[in-house]
Scaffold this active site. Structure first.
Site, PDB file in Angstrom:
ATOM      1  N   THR A  35      34.796 -44.233 -38.340  1.00 19.45           N
ATOM      2  CA  THR A  35      34.098 -43.524 -39.419  1.00 19.45           C
ATOM      3  C   THR A  35      35.117 -42.906 -40.379  1.00 19.45           C
ATOM      4  OG1 THR A  35      32.476 -42.954 -37.710  1.00 19.45           O
ATOM      5  CG2 THR A  35      32.140 -41.993 -39.884  1.00 19.45           C
ATOM      6  N   ASP A  85      36.339 -35.685 -40.426  1.00 21.19           N
ATOM      7  CA  ASP A  85      36.565 -36.484 -39.213  1.00 21.19           C
ATOM      8  C   ASP A  85      35.230 -36.837 -38.564  1.00 21.19           C
ATOM      9  OD1 ASP A  85      37.825 -37.783 -37.133  1.00 21.19           O
ATOM     10  OD2 ASP A  85      38.729 -35.991 -36.256  1.00 21.19           O
ATOM     11  N   GLY A  99      37.653 -37.366 -29.277  1.00 15.73           N
ATOM     12  CA  GLY A  99      38.780 -37.870 -28.500  1.00 15.73           C
ATOM     13  C   GLY A  99      38.565 -39.258 -27.936  1.00 15.73           C
ATOM     14  N   GLU A 107      43.673 -33.743 -33.781  1.00 21.91           N
ATOM     15  CA  GLU A 107      42.428 -33.482 -34.509  1.00 21.91           C
ATOM     16  C   GLU A 107      42.069 -32.003 -34.416  1.00 21.91           C
ATOM     17  OE1 GLU A 107      40.256 -37.818 -33.964  1.00 21.91           O
ATOM     18  OE2 GLU A 107      39.868 -36.285 -32.486  1.00 21.91           O
TER      19      GLU A 107
HETATM   20  C1  5RP Z   1      39.092 -39.988 -32.185  1.00 24.96           C
HETATM   21  C2  5RP Z   1      37.804 -39.295 -32.391  1.00 24.96           C
HETATM   22  C3  5RP Z   1      36.785 -39.961 -33.257  1.00 24.96           C
HETATM   23  O1  5RP Z   1      36.412 -39.087 -34.255  1.00 24.96           O
HETATM   24  C4  5RP Z   1      35.587 -40.322 -32.418  1.00 24.96           C
HETATM   25  O2  5RP Z   1      36.030 -41.098 -31.315  1.00 24.96           O
HETATM   26  C5  5RP Z   1      34.554 -41.092 -33.232  1.00 24.96           C
HETATM   27  O3  5RP Z   1      35.063 -42.345 -33.565  1.00 24.96           O
HETATM   28  P1  5RP Z   1      34.231 -43.380 -34.417  1.00 24.96           P
HETATM   29  O4  5RP Z   1      34.125 -42.834 -35.789  1.00 24.96           O
HETATM   30  O5  5RP Z   1      35.058 -44.657 -34.328  1.00 24.96           O
HETATM   31  O6  5RP Z   1      32.883 -43.548 -33.751  1.00 24.96           O
HETATM   32  O7  5RP Z   1      37.552 -38.230 -31.905  1.00 24.96           O
HETATM   33  O8  5RP Z   1      39.922 -39.307 -31.281  1.00 24.96           O
END
Ligand code: 5RP
Length: 224
Positions: A35, A85, A99, A107
């Site tokens: 994302t 994020d 994570g 993060e």
């Molecule tokens: C990475 C994270 C990401 O924000 C979480 O895993 C979501 O990932 P995605 O957007 O691919 O679903 O915490 O450490």
């Protein structure tokens, strides 16, 4: 709509939210994951409108640089207006588990510095109770066995994420079957285990704004 379209839509909504606030001097905090990658690719179109970014992982730093966006050391930044994020889970209090991509520690550090943490997620991430997604815990390698035993005492079922070394040189335990009644308390309890670097609960510092991609459009949730 497929999941990637929902991610793209929330990434666009995050950009729309921060763009009016950006100046040529602005630094943007950028997260990690698929994302966040959509967000980076959209942000890149405006790279002349801000100074640069702070990255929450080496992977994100590489993607930002590939777009010509300067990546700054967090220690050189006096203040950070926005951190954008994704999340693995989010609840109604804007508390998160993160994570899944292994970047939880950086993060959490960037989120701690940012004035506004904008979380972007598709609707599959919205839960009533955190813990369905295994909770990542970053651990100093020599403490892995000790930390795992302590996590069992807290009611979890920790599993070593084989073959993964974090950007900080540590290992990750994914904790299954954790009943998370009080995310803030559990975040603190896990942090209290010797050998733990960080855990993936973002409850002491939750998101400030959640942009959730749904089939009816992007829904916005502020912290109550
Ligand atoms: C990475 C994270 C990401 O924000 C979480 O895993 C979501 O990932 P995605 O957007 O691919 O679903 O915490 O450490």
């Amino acid at each position: 709509m497929i999941q990637d379209q929902l991610k793209q839509a929330v990434a666009q909504a995050a950009l729309d939210h921060i763009l009016p606030h950006l100046t040529r001097q602005s630094i943007v905090g950028v997260g990690t994951g698929s994302t966040a990658n959509f967000f980076i690719d959209l942000l890149a179109r405006h790279r002349m409108d801000f100074d640069g970014a702070v990255a929450s992982s080496e992977a994100t730093a590489a993607r930002l640089r590939s777009h010509g966006i300067e990546v700054h050391d967090l220690n050189s930044i006096a203040e950070l207006e926005f951190y954008v994020d994704g999340a693995d889970e989010c609840n109604g209090h804007l508390e998160l588990t993160k994570g899944g991509g292994g970047a939880l520690t950086r993060e959490k550090i960037v989120a701690a510095v940012a004035k506004t943490f904008v979380c972007i997620a598709d609707e599959s991430k919205r839960v009533d109770f955190l813990g369905g997604f295994p909770l990542p815990v970053e651990v100093i390698p020599m403490a892995r066995g000790h930390v795992a035993r302590q996590l069992v005492m807290l009611g979890g079922n920790p599993v070593h994420r084989e073959g993964v070394v974090t950007d900080n040189g540590n290992v990750i335990l994914d904790v299954y079957d954790m009943r998370i009644i009080d995310p803030r308390q559990l975040e603190s309890d896990i942090n209290g285990i010797v050998g733990v670097v960080c855990n993936g609960l973002f409850a002491a510092r939750p998101a400030d704004l959640l942009l959730l991609g749904t089939h009816n459009g992007v829904e916005k949730f502020g912290r109550r």
